[in-house]
Scaffold this motif. Structure first.
Motif, PDB file in Angstrom:
ATOM      1  N   SER A  71     -10.807   0.867   2.667  1.00  0.00           N
ATOM      2  CA  SER A  71     -10.843   0.566   1.229  1.00  0.00           C
ATOM      3  C   SER A  71     -11.899  -0.481   0.904  1.00  0.00           C
ATOM      4  O   SER A  71     -12.661  -0.329  -0.066  1.00  0.00           O
ATOM      5  CB  SER A  71      -9.473   0.081   0.752  1.00  0.00           C
ATOM      6  N   THR A  77      -9.971   0.840  -4.677  1.00  0.00           N
ATOM      7  CA  THR A  77      -8.653   0.213  -4.671  1.00  0.00           C
ATOM      8  C   THR A  77      -8.073   0.227  -3.263  1.00  0.00           C
ATOM      9  O   THR A  77      -8.274   1.176  -2.505  1.00  0.00           O
ATOM     10  CB  THR A  77      -7.661   0.935  -5.617  1.00  0.00           C
ATOM     11  N   ALA A  78      -7.355  -0.845  -2.936  1.00  0.00           N
ATOM     12  CA  ALA A  78      -6.637  -0.941  -1.670  1.00  0.00           C
ATOM     13  C   ALA A  78      -5.154  -0.736  -1.946  1.00  0.00           C
ATOM     14  O   ALA A  78      -4.644  -1.173  -2.978  1.00  0.00           O
ATOM     15  CB  ALA A  78      -6.874  -2.305  -1.020  1.00  0.00           C
ATOM     16  N   ASP A  80      -3.596   1.625  -2.966  1.00  0.00           N
ATOM     17  CA  ASP A  80      -3.373   2.451  -4.157  1.00  0.00           C
ATOM     18  C   ASP A  80      -3.294   1.664  -5.456  1.00  0.00           C
ATOM     19  O   ASP A  80      -2.974   2.239  -6.494  1.00  0.00           O
ATOM     20  CB  ASP A  80      -2.092   3.287  -3.987  1.00  0.00           C
TER      21      ASP A  80
END
Length: 331
Positions: A71, A77-78, A80
């Motif tokens: 990510s 985005t990390a 989610d």
């Protein structure tokens, strides 16, 4: 691997600053100074400096660290939900093979293209015997580097100095990577283990002496959970607010997702979570009001509220209930 990610042909140690670094100020001088905000690899979770990521075997530490590396390298985005700035990442997968790494990345990425800014390696010399210089050379070649992940730290820490205490040895081992993190202003994540026996203080669960957590800038402990969450990430550090985050693991994608709301709402049973959410929105609510507002039976609400008060998931006051402040109240 098809190429050496470090290029260790001429390893060079980090060079000390040529000019003397100031280390003392008067109080008014210090208060007038303006410092840049810490740089975050993953805002709110992983800051520049040394981040110790610990957890029991098979809890999913490697899936989490590889997912974060992908990510941060790609940007976006990390987990989610957390926006991250993209940039070069070095991932030392010291317990993996290239085939296993390819398989894991394929799961996590799905149809997305693998980021060229992520460098992976399955071997590295011990830190005191050339490992520090090898990592530093990669940082030199990638001046906009965002993060280095070492999975696992035990494979690279090296032997301790003769006669050193266990605490001093642990502190010195983390010191090798802290020097790199501070010199280049990047986040370094050390994947580590926890003790077999649990502890009230999650920091006390980190395997080894207090020297490891003491030398690190932040400590993150990933623990298995109950209820709707698959895990809880406990976080504390010098630049990170102490907090708990509920996570869900999707095995098919090898992905950890950050769940919204306080961890306590995801780590307790459904009835308790329903009551807790209602009380957060209606402080001081009595059992009858809670039952009417949630649709749960009056007997169930009374019994559950009483048990939650004993577990400090609710606070009894004036015939009603209040929710604890912050992220507390985990079962």
């Amino acid at each position: 691997m098809s190429h050496n990610p470090y290029d260790e042909s001429h390893p060079q140690p980090l060079q000390p600053a040529q000019q003397r670094i100031r280390t003392a100020w008067t109080a008014d001088e210090l208060m007038d100074m303006v410092f840049p905000d810490p740089k975050w690899a993953v805002p709110g979770l992983i800051s520049e400096g040394v981040n110790l990521l610990a957890g029991p075997p098979k809890v999913g530490k490697s899936w989490l660290s590889l997912g974060l590396a992908l990510s941060v390298a790609a940007g976006g985005t990390a987990m989610d939900s957390v926006p991250v700035e993209g940039g070069p990442v070095l991932y030392l997968a010291l317990e993996d093979t290239p085939r296993r790494l390819q398989s894991r990345m394929g799961k996590i990425l799905g149809t997305e293209r693998a980021p060229a800014s992520l460098t992976l390696a399955t071997s590295c010399p011990p830190l005191p015997q050339g490992g520090s210089e090898a990592i530093a050379q990669w940082c030199e070649r990638n001046p906009d580097a965002r993060m280095v992940v070492i999975d696992v730290f035990a494979k690279i820490r090296g032997t301790s100095a003769p006669g050193a205490s266990a605490y001093d040895a642990d502190y010195a081992a983390v010191g090798h990577v802290k020097r790199i993190a501070d010199h280049y202003g990047i986040a370094v994540v050390l994947v580590h283990h926890v003790r077999k026996a649990g502890a009230d203080d999650f920091l006390a669960e980190v395997s080894g002496t207090n020297g490891l957590a003491g030398a690190a800038d932040a400590t993150l402990v990933l623990k298995r959970s109950r209820g709707q969450a698959d895990g809880v990430l406990h976080v504390t550090g010098r630049d990170v607010d102490e907090a708990e985050y509920a996570l869900r693991f999707y095995a098919e994608q090898g992905a950890w997702q950050l769940l919204e709301g306080p961890a306590a709402e995801h780590t307790i049973g459904d009835s308790r979570a329903t009551i807790l959410r209602y009380v957060r929105d209606h402080p001081g609510a009595a059992p009858k009001q809670i039952a009417e507002g949630t649709g749960l039976s009056s007997d169930l609400v009374r019994q559950t509220c009483s048990r939650m008060a004993k577990d400090v998931q609710l606070i009894r006051r004036d015939g009603g209930y209040l929710a604890p402040e912050g992220n507390g109240g985990q079962a």
